[in-house]
Write a protein that holds these residues in place. Sequence first.
Motif, PDB file in Angstrom:
ATOM      1  N   TYR A 318       0.812  -1.203   0.000  1.00 19.83           N
ATOM      2  CA  TYR A 318       0.000   0.000   0.000  1.00 19.83           C
ATOM      3  C   TYR A 318       0.852   1.262   0.000  1.00 19.83           C
ATOM      4  O   TYR A 318       0.536   2.237  -0.654  1.00 19.83           O
ATOM      5  CB  TYR A 318      -0.891  -0.012   1.234  1.00 19.83           C
ATOM      6  N   ASN A 323      -2.210   3.574  -4.184  1.00 21.48           N
ATOM      7  CA  ASN A 323      -3.550   3.404  -4.739  1.00 21.48           C
ATOM      8  C   ASN A 323      -4.185   2.129  -4.199  1.00 21.48           C
ATOM      9  O   ASN A 323      -3.666   1.507  -3.289  1.00 21.48           O
ATOM     10  CB  ASN A 323      -3.485   3.383  -6.260  1.00 21.48           C
ATOM     11  N   ILE A 324      -5.279   1.762  -4.783  1.00 22.10           N
ATOM     12  CA  ILE A 324      -6.015   0.613  -4.280  1.00 22.10           C
ATOM     13  C   ILE A 324      -5.305  -0.669  -4.706  1.00 22.10           C
ATOM     14  O   ILE A 324      -4.748  -0.751  -5.794  1.00 22.10           O
ATOM     15  CB  ILE A 324      -7.435   0.622  -4.846  1.00 22.10           C
ATOM     16  N   PHE A 326      -5.386  -5.124  -4.937  1.00 22.50           N
ATOM     17  CA  PHE A 326      -6.326  -6.230  -5.125  1.00 22.50           C
ATOM     18  C   PHE A 326      -5.793  -7.518  -4.516  1.00 22.50           C
ATOM     19  O   PHE A 326      -4.605  -7.643  -4.222  1.00 22.50           O
ATOM     20  CB  PHE A 326      -6.599  -6.433  -6.608  1.00 22.50           C
ATOM     21  N   THR A 327      -6.670  -8.463  -4.372  1.00 21.07           N
ATOM     22  CA  THR A 327      -6.334  -9.706  -3.683  1.00 21.07           C
ATOM     23  C   THR A 327      -5.160 -10.434  -4.335  1.00 21.07           C
ATOM     24  O   THR A 327      -4.216 -10.824  -3.661  1.00 21.07           O
ATOM     25  CB  THR A 327      -7.545 -10.652  -3.669  1.00 21.07           C
ATOM     26  N   LYS A 367     -13.407  -4.268   0.040  1.00 16.75           N
ATOM     27  CA  LYS A 367     -14.728  -4.264  -0.572  1.00 16.75           C
ATOM     28  C   LYS A 367     -14.678  -5.155  -1.803  1.00 16.75           C
ATOM     29  O   LYS A 367     -13.745  -5.083  -2.592  1.00 16.75           O
ATOM     30  CB  LYS A 367     -15.088  -2.833  -0.987  1.00 16.75           C
ATOM     31  N   ILE A 369     -15.426  -6.061  -5.358  1.00 19.31           N
ATOM     32  CA  ILE A 369     -15.888  -5.350  -6.542  1.00 19.31           C
ATOM     33  C   ILE A 369     -15.740  -6.260  -7.752  1.00 19.31           C
ATOM     34  O   ILE A 369     -15.012  -7.251  -7.713  1.00 19.31           O
ATOM     35  CB  ILE A 369     -15.078  -4.067  -6.800  1.00 19.31           C
ATOM     36  N   LYS A 371     -14.558  -6.288 -11.654  1.00 20.51           N
ATOM     37  CA  LYS A 371     -13.903  -5.489 -12.690  1.00 20.51           C
ATOM     38  C   LYS A 371     -14.309  -6.009 -14.066  1.00 20.51           C
ATOM     39  O   LYS A 371     -13.537  -6.023 -15.003  1.00 20.51           O
ATOM     40  CB  LYS A 371     -12.387  -5.560 -12.534  1.00 20.51           C
ATOM     41  N   THR A 377     -12.804  -9.255  -7.465  1.00 13.62           N
ATOM     42  CA  THR A 377     -11.746  -9.267  -6.470  1.00 13.62           C
ATOM     43  C   THR A 377     -12.123  -8.356  -5.309  1.00 13.62           C
ATOM     44  O   THR A 377     -13.185  -7.746  -5.313  1.00 13.62           O
ATOM     45  CB  THR A 377     -10.410  -8.793  -7.088  1.00 13.62           C
ATOM     46  N   ARG A 378     -11.236  -8.304  -4.346  1.00  7.83           N
ATOM     47  CA  ARG A 378     -11.455  -7.368  -3.255  1.00  7.83           C
ATOM     48  C   ARG A 378     -10.605  -6.140  -3.472  1.00  7.83           C
ATOM     49  O   ARG A 378      -9.454  -6.242  -3.880  1.00  7.83           O
ATOM     50  CB  ARG A 378     -11.079  -8.007  -1.913  1.00  7.83           C
ATOM     51  N   GLU A 379     -11.188  -5.017  -3.182  1.00  9.24           N
ATOM     52  CA  GLU A 379     -10.477  -3.755  -3.286  1.00  9.24           C
ATOM     53  C   GLU A 379     -10.028  -3.415  -1.870  1.00  9.24           C
ATOM     54  O   GLU A 379     -10.873  -3.192  -1.003  1.00  9.24           O
ATOM     55  CB  GLU A 379     -11.466  -2.711  -3.797  1.00  9.24           C
ATOM     56  N   SER A 381      -7.929  -1.255   1.005  1.00 11.12           N
ATOM     57  CA  SER A 381      -7.231  -0.022   1.344  1.00 11.12           C
ATOM     58  C   SER A 381      -7.055   0.019   2.854  1.00 11.12           C
ATOM     59  O   SER A 381      -7.679  -0.737   3.592  1.00 11.12           O
ATOM     60  CB  SER A 381      -8.017   1.190   0.864  1.00 11.12           C
TER      61      SER A 381
END
Length: 403
Positions: A318, A323-324, A326-327, A367, A369, A371, A377-379, A381
């Motif tokens: 991170y 930025n965000i 993903f898994t 979260k 989401i 794509k 996948t999970r977003e 943060s």
Amino acid sequence: MVQKGLNVFFEKFLSKESLFRSKSILQSSYAPDFILHRNDYIEKIAGILGPALRLEKPSNLFIYGKTGVGKTLSMKYASTEMLKVSAKQNVNLKIFYINCKLRKVADTEYRLIAQLIREFGKEIPSTGLPTDEVYNIFFNIIDREKQMVILILDEIDQLVKKAGDELLYNLTRINGELKNSQISIVGISNDLIFVDNLDPRIKSSLSEEEILFPPYNALQIQDILNQRAKEAFKEESIETGVIEKCAAYAAREHGDARRALELLRVAGEIAERNGYSKVKIKHIDEAEDKIERDRLLDIVTTQPKQFQAVLYSIMSLYTKKNNIIFTGKSYEVYKATCFRAGLRPLTQRRFSDIIAELDMLGIINAKVISKGRYGRTREISISLSSVSESKIKKILEEGLELS
DNA sequence: GTCAATTCACATGAAAGAGACCACGGTCTAGTG
DNA sequence: CTAGACCGTGGTCTCTTTCATGTGAATTGACGA
């Protein structure tokens, strides 16, 4: 030299006058003699459970409300009062309070029943017996004499989440088989929608009566804080506006009185440690900071190594690019982290669960989401301030023995 | 341009295994009288 | 003879793995205008 210095420090500490008269009053375990703004609800509870005093089975009761709105406190108050009356009238009434959230005490079917048996004064091994055996012991112990039993299951949602609702079904059904005794169940839950997910049969029998505890508003919290602060602090040791601010903070967080009290206590401690003669408004802000930091630190250090490794991987990913993430990507980093720390990496399946659990703990935000063409996948943060972030990262590095 | 089918990259569920813990009953061993 | 040590069996509990199934929207490609 050092020791002498310490000695002086302690002497100074003792000679300094404390702001507190009795700090325990601000602790959440403290039960005041007077419960403010909850009179109606206590009366309701008493009305529902009252028949127990005539050895008639009261309705099962279900209580909901967010954390820190006085559910447990009111319930405990009502039950001690009832026990007082029953002792006077010579009624064989027993009330047990069990907190289902406490790990290793009552978070599974077996353990809950075992705990109940222990409350009756019979020792039972913490493991090793078949579950139905434990049920039998429980059954016999209850039915041995004529009595009324009220079972208060606090944080019942936690129990059902972990152990399933079979247990509740068994408990509600047990009355039909008891000859001498009767059992009533009082469930307390923080989760407002919890009942809706229950098996309809259990739902109808468990919540014959329901009470909803609404959050306190800011004024009510102020009252509560004032009541406790008067006893907990010495006179004149709180600046005007402090209580108001405390209440405002807590009201913002869905009226959690427990939190408000903790805030006030920690603010007091900070003021005292820094040698102020009064608690000032700025101490509230510091206290809020400190509570949040301590909570996180506590969570992070007590988690198992795998969790730490997962968290560490996410954090290092991170910070690199802000930025965000993903898994999939974080799983790669996680595997590398495991290699460095000499851990055996877990499967992605488990990894995914751990992410979800860290999210539950509030350390990260994750979260799900989609794509689109590029999968689901999970977003992920992180919602930490940069100060505590670097601190936590350092702790993780030490914990994982990374260089 | 529109619309249903496809496809990706995981999420989510269910079941079962591993290993830690524990109780219980049976067997063995050593100490005692 | 007996208390205690030492098995083996059978149970729970937590953490994982394995296998299977689900999912939401960007992309694709057929179709018709």
